[in-house]
Structures are given as C-alpha cells and as structure tokens.
Design a protein around this motif. Structure first.
Motif, PDB file in Angstrom:
ATOM      1  N   ILE A  17       0.615  -0.118   5.646  1.00  0.00           N
ATOM      2  CA  ILE A  17       1.805  -0.681   4.992  1.00  0.00           C
ATOM      3  C   ILE A  17       1.931  -0.157   3.570  1.00  0.00           C
ATOM      4  O   ILE A  17       3.021   0.187   3.112  1.00  0.00           O
ATOM      5  N   ALA A  18       0.796  -0.077   2.871  1.00  0.00           N
ATOM      6  CA  ALA A  18       0.822   0.410   1.488  1.00  0.00           C
ATOM      7  C   ALA A  18       1.315   1.851   1.424  1.00  0.00           C
ATOM      8  O   ALA A  18       2.114   2.201   0.549  1.00  0.00           O
ATOM      9  N   CYS A  19       0.861   2.687   2.330  1.00  0.00           N
ATOM     10  CA  CYS A  19       1.289   4.091   2.344  1.00  0.00           C
ATOM     11  C   CYS A  19       2.794   4.190   2.617  1.00  0.00           C
ATOM     12  O   CYS A  19       3.500   4.990   1.979  1.00  0.00           O
ATOM     13  N   LYS A  20       3.264   3.393   3.544  1.00  0.00           N
ATOM     14  CA  LYS A  20       4.705   3.386   3.832  1.00  0.00           C
ATOM     15  C   LYS A  20       5.495   2.945   2.604  1.00  0.00           C
ATOM     16  O   LYS A  20       6.529   3.537   2.271  1.00  0.00           O
ATOM     17  N   ASP A  21       4.999   1.921   1.908  1.00  0.00           N
ATOM     18  CA  ASP A  21       5.678   1.436   0.697  1.00  0.00           C
ATOM     19  C   ASP A  21       5.653   2.483  -0.409  1.00  0.00           C
ATOM     20  O   ASP A  21       6.624   2.646  -1.148  1.00  0.00           O
ATOM     21  N   ILE A  22       4.533   3.187  -0.544  1.00  0.00           N
ATOM     22  CA  ILE A  22       4.427   4.217  -1.578  1.00  0.00           C
ATOM     23  C   ILE A  22       5.523   5.261  -1.407  1.00  0.00           C
ATOM     24  O   ILE A  22       6.146   5.692  -2.386  1.00  0.00           O
TER      25      ILE A  22
END
Length: 200
Positions: A17-22
C-alpha cells in the motif's frame, strides 16, 4: 498478528500500500521524499525479509530511497550480529534505516556506532515535557548532540507545540513529527494537503 503468525503477510501488505501511495504522491510532487514503515521483531528475524521487500518495490517500480524502515533498539539487540548483516544488506539496496523510540531501549553506544542506520527517532516520552522539565530537556539535547557526533540525523517524535518545536530547533534537531503539524489523516486527505503545498 505476531502471535497468529500473520505479521509477515501484514507487513508486506502495508509495504504494498505504501509503494502504491508513493507513486500517487510523486505524481503530484516529483520531489516527494520518503515514507517510513515500521518493521516488527518477527519480520526482522526472517532471512527472506529483504527478498520480499525487494519483490514489492520492484513490482511497483518504487526507488529504494523513497522508503525508510524503522526498527527498535530491542529488535537489534537480541541478535546483534545478524541484525548488522541484515541492516548492511538493506543499506546496500539504498533503503534508509532509523532507530525508533530511541532512548527507551537498552542499546549501548558501542553497538549504536556499529549499526548502519541513517537516523534516530527520539521517543515522545522525552519530548512531551520540554522545555518545562529540565531532565527531559537535557536528555533530548544530549541525544541530538550525540547522534550528530555519530553522523546520524535526529527526528523528534510527539512535537505538539510551538514551544517544543523552538526548543528542538535550538538543539539543531533535523526533523520533527507530531500533532503540531498534523494528526494522522487518510491518504486522500494527505494528497489534498500535498496538492495545496505544491500549488503554493
């Protein structure tokens, strides 16, 4: 999650999720910095951890310098030599590492200087009563000075007032987080703040 044996899967889901948000954040601001993610003790003891992290970041094509992994003092002190090997491997991949809740564990300075970390996060328990409490103020000041001597960046947790911020700035603390800046918000609200900041 740790007791049920689910923490590794949960941790990779958080990273996903963090990578997608980044990627969303960088569409708004190409110079967007990094996102910090906590690692659990169970994850940190798994030899395949780095391979799993690399798999997620490569899937999303997120550069390693966009992520910082936070570990606690107690995590790295249980098996110091293994921890140093794993931390070295993370650093070689280009990820940032920070010691979270610094000052509440039991690491020695002898080992702290060996850990290949980029920063230490001063626990909020030392921040909440400064500058009124002279002991906490002295401890915070000492941690900042010591970390800088070791070439580490210092992040203060739990900054809730302008007075606390000013005190820490006087100590040359590097970064700050806390309710003085913002409470925790959903990603969509953060994107709105980021858009506002870019437009200004």
């Amino acid at each position: 999650a740790e007791e049920a044996g689910l923490i590794s899967r949960l941790g990779m889901l958080v990273l996903d999720i963090a990578c997608k948000d980044i990627l969303s954040f960088r569409q708004i601001d190409a110079g967007f910095g990094r996102v910090a993610i906590n690692l659990s003790a169970s994850q940190f003891n798994e030899y395949q951890l780095l391979d799993e992290v690399r798999g997620v970041t490569e899937f999303w094509r997120v550069p390693s310098n966009a992520l910082e992994f936070e570990i606690t003092e107690s995590m790295v002190m249980h098996n110091r030599d293994q921890a140093i090997v794993l931390m070295d491997a993370f650093k070689k991949e280009g990820f940032s590492l920070s010691i979270d809740d610094f000052g509440t564990g039991y690491s020695s300075l002898a080992y702290l200087k060996r850990f290949p970390v980029d920063s230490v996060k001063v626990d909020r328990s030392f921040i909440k009563d400064i500058p009124e409490d002279p002991n906490d103020t002295a401890i915070a000041h000492t941690i900042v000075a010591m970390a800088h001597t070791l070439g580490l960046k210092v992040i203060a947790e739990g900054v809730d007032s302008a007075t606390q911020l000013q005190t820490l700035q006087n100590f040359d603390c590097d970064e700050y987080q806390g309710y003085f800046f913002s409470k925790a918000i959903p990603a969509r609200d953060f994107i709105a703040l980021l858009q506002q900041q870019v437009s200004n």
